[in-house]
Design an enzyme around this catalytic site. Structure first.
Site, mmCIF file in Angstrom:
data_model
loop_
_atom_site.group_PDB
_atom_site.id
_atom_site.type_symbol
_atom_site.label_atom_id
_atom_site.label_comp_id
_atom_site.label_asym_id
_atom_site.label_seq_id
_atom_site.Cartn_x
_atom_site.Cartn_y
_atom_site.Cartn_z
ATOM 1 N NE ARG A 95 -3.939 0.487 1.960
ATOM 2 C CZ ARG A 95 -5.088 0.578 2.511
ATOM 3 N NH1 ARG A 95 -5.217 1.011 3.710
ATOM 4 N NH2 ARG A 95 -5.875 -0.115 1.850
ATOM 5 C CG HIS A 127 -8.265 -0.407 -2.752
ATOM 6 N ND1 HIS A 127 -7.332 -1.231 -2.751
ATOM 7 C CD2 HIS A 127 -8.751 0.208 -1.463
ATOM 8 C CE1 HIS A 127 -7.559 -1.901 -1.456
ATOM 9 N NE2 HIS A 127 -8.378 -0.799 -0.723
ATOM 10 C CD GLN A 130 -13.061 -2.097 -1.156
ATOM 11 O OE1 GLN A 130 -12.258 -2.003 0.021
ATOM 12 N NE2 GLN A 130 -14.079 -2.588 -1.063
ATOM 13 N NE ARG A 292 -10.537 -5.568 0.117
ATOM 14 C CZ ARG A 292 -9.967 -4.402 0.784
ATOM 15 N NH1 ARG A 292 -10.386 -3.213 1.431
ATOM 16 N NH2 ARG A 292 -8.330 -4.721 0.564
HETATM 17 N N1 CP Z 1 -11.401 -0.573 2.299
HETATM 18 C C1 CP Z 1 -10.045 -0.484 2.535
HETATM 19 O O1 CP Z 1 -9.213 -0.619 2.025
HETATM 20 O O2 CP Z 1 -10.025 -0.436 3.906
HETATM 21 P P1 CP Z 1 -8.501 -0.261 5.158
HETATM 22 O O3 CP Z 1 -8.061 1.187 4.596
HETATM 23 O O4 CP Z 1 -9.015 -0.157 6.271
HETATM 24 O O5 CP Z 1 -7.704 -1.262 4.523
HETATM 25 N N1 NVA Z 2 -10.225 6.682 -1.148
HETATM 26 C C1 NVA Z 2 -9.735 6.201 0.362
HETATM 27 C C2 NVA Z 2 -9.883 4.756 0.225
HETATM 28 C C3 NVA Z 2 -9.815 4.080 1.520
HETATM 29 C C4 NVA Z 2 -9.978 2.520 1.493
HETATM 30 C C5 NVA Z 2 -8.211 6.635 0.315
HETATM 31 O O1 NVA Z 2 -7.374 6.465 -0.439
HETATM 32 O O2 NVA Z 2 -7.958 6.938 1.445
#
Ligand code: CP
Ligand code: NVA
Length: 312
Positions: A95, A127, A130, A292
């Protein structure tokens, strides 16, 4: 081994393969005790936990690493971090703030013929993990998705970008409602249309500045935070710009009677979504969060060449 930076790294057959592996709970110990690196430059609840448990479910050993701990491009380059992690792990999941870090890591491995895939666990652009969970949830709730409509209300961000591509692979009618300054650019919309045409699934995509137009008759409503991780300095401006884009009961009333409401979470009740909608009868957000883990099983199994070895 294939990388997964965003959904368009997958063609239709690889897409179906990932989804089928996600639903296959008989994959066994595909990882056979091998390590999977889970590197996070940003916070996470769902992604970290679902990925860790998916690795354990496939008989592997997850190692959680914070970005500050390895100091990506501070203590040493992202390339050297990738080469180092590949000494111990069969998959590197990351990430990151900057999407290009993922391709730099993968590039550093491929130039050395190191066969370790890189999976995007969220970047500023995408993402994909997701989006796989989102499609699993929508398929479960709505059945086949071709021709069904998905309205995304809010920021045309990383979530929206991956979701739109995944929904187009399903042949859905995708509508995105955003304030003008937070919408897809004309170039990006053209690229999405070209992607959909190339996939040949009959999906359509359009953008609007009017949430009720997007939501009209929709089978699924989706929203995400207005201020993503890394954009905290823009919060005040974004709160003002997104006024009127809350997914509330009035907006849900424009959608189909059996509409499902999705949110990747974390949610800000009273901002992008009303508490009564998030907690209400149309909401499937907790099923989505549960998926997930199934999604991650499918993605990991795909990168490892599980069942049928089909990756195109
Ligand atoms: N939706 C999602 O990616 O959640 P987190 O940021 O908690 O991993
Ligand atoms: N758009 C948000 C998604 C979090 C899961 C972010 O990048 O923070």
């Amino acid at each position: 081994m294939p990388n997964l930076f965003d959904i368009d790294d997958l063609g239709p057959s690889a897409w179906e393969h990932v989804l089928s592996l996600a639903g296959d709970d008989t994959l066994g110990a595909l990882l056979g005790g091998r390590g999977v690196a889970l590197l996070f430059e940003k916070p996470s609840a769902r992604t970290r936990n679902s990925a860790e448990m998916a690795v354990v479910g496939l008989g592997g050993h997850p190692v959680y690493i914070q970005g500050a701990e390895v100091g990506l491009d501070v203590r040493e380059s992202a390339e050297d971090v990738a080469r180092t992690l590949a000494c111990y792990h069969s998959v590197i999941c990351a990430r990151v703030f900057d999407h290009t870090v993922l391709s730099r890591m993968a590039g550093a491995l491929s130039t050395r013929d190191v066969d370790v895939p890189v999976i995007n666990l969220l970047s500023d652009e995408a993402h994909p993990c997701q989006a796989v969970a989102d499609i699993l949830t929508m398929r479960e709730m709505l059945g086949p998705l071709a021709g069904r409509s998905l309205a995304y209300i809010g920021d045309a961000n990383n979530i929206c970008r991956s979701l739109a591509k995944a929904a187009l692979l399903e042949g859905m009618d995708v509508r995105v409602a955003s304030p003008s300054d937070y919408s897809f650019s004309a170039e990006e919309l053209d690229a999405l249309i070209a992607f959909s045409e190339g996939m040949g699934r009959g999906g359509t995509v359009r953008v609007t500045n009017e949430p009720d137009v997007a939501a009209s008759g929709a089978d699924a409503l989706y929203t995400d935070v207005w201020t993503s991780m890394g954009q905290e300095d823009e919060r005040a401006a974004r709160l003002a710009a997104f006024s009127g884009f809350t997914v509330d009961e009035a907006l849900v009333a424009h959608a189909a009677g059996e509409v499902i409401v999705l949110h990747c979470l974390p949610a800000h009740r009273g901002e992008e979504i009303a508490a009564s909608v998030l907690e209400g009868p149309h909401s499937v957000v907790w099923r989505q969060a549960a998926h997930r883990q199934t999604a991650m099983r499918g993605i990991l199994a795909w990168t490892l060449g599980g069942r049928h070895e089909q990756r195109s």
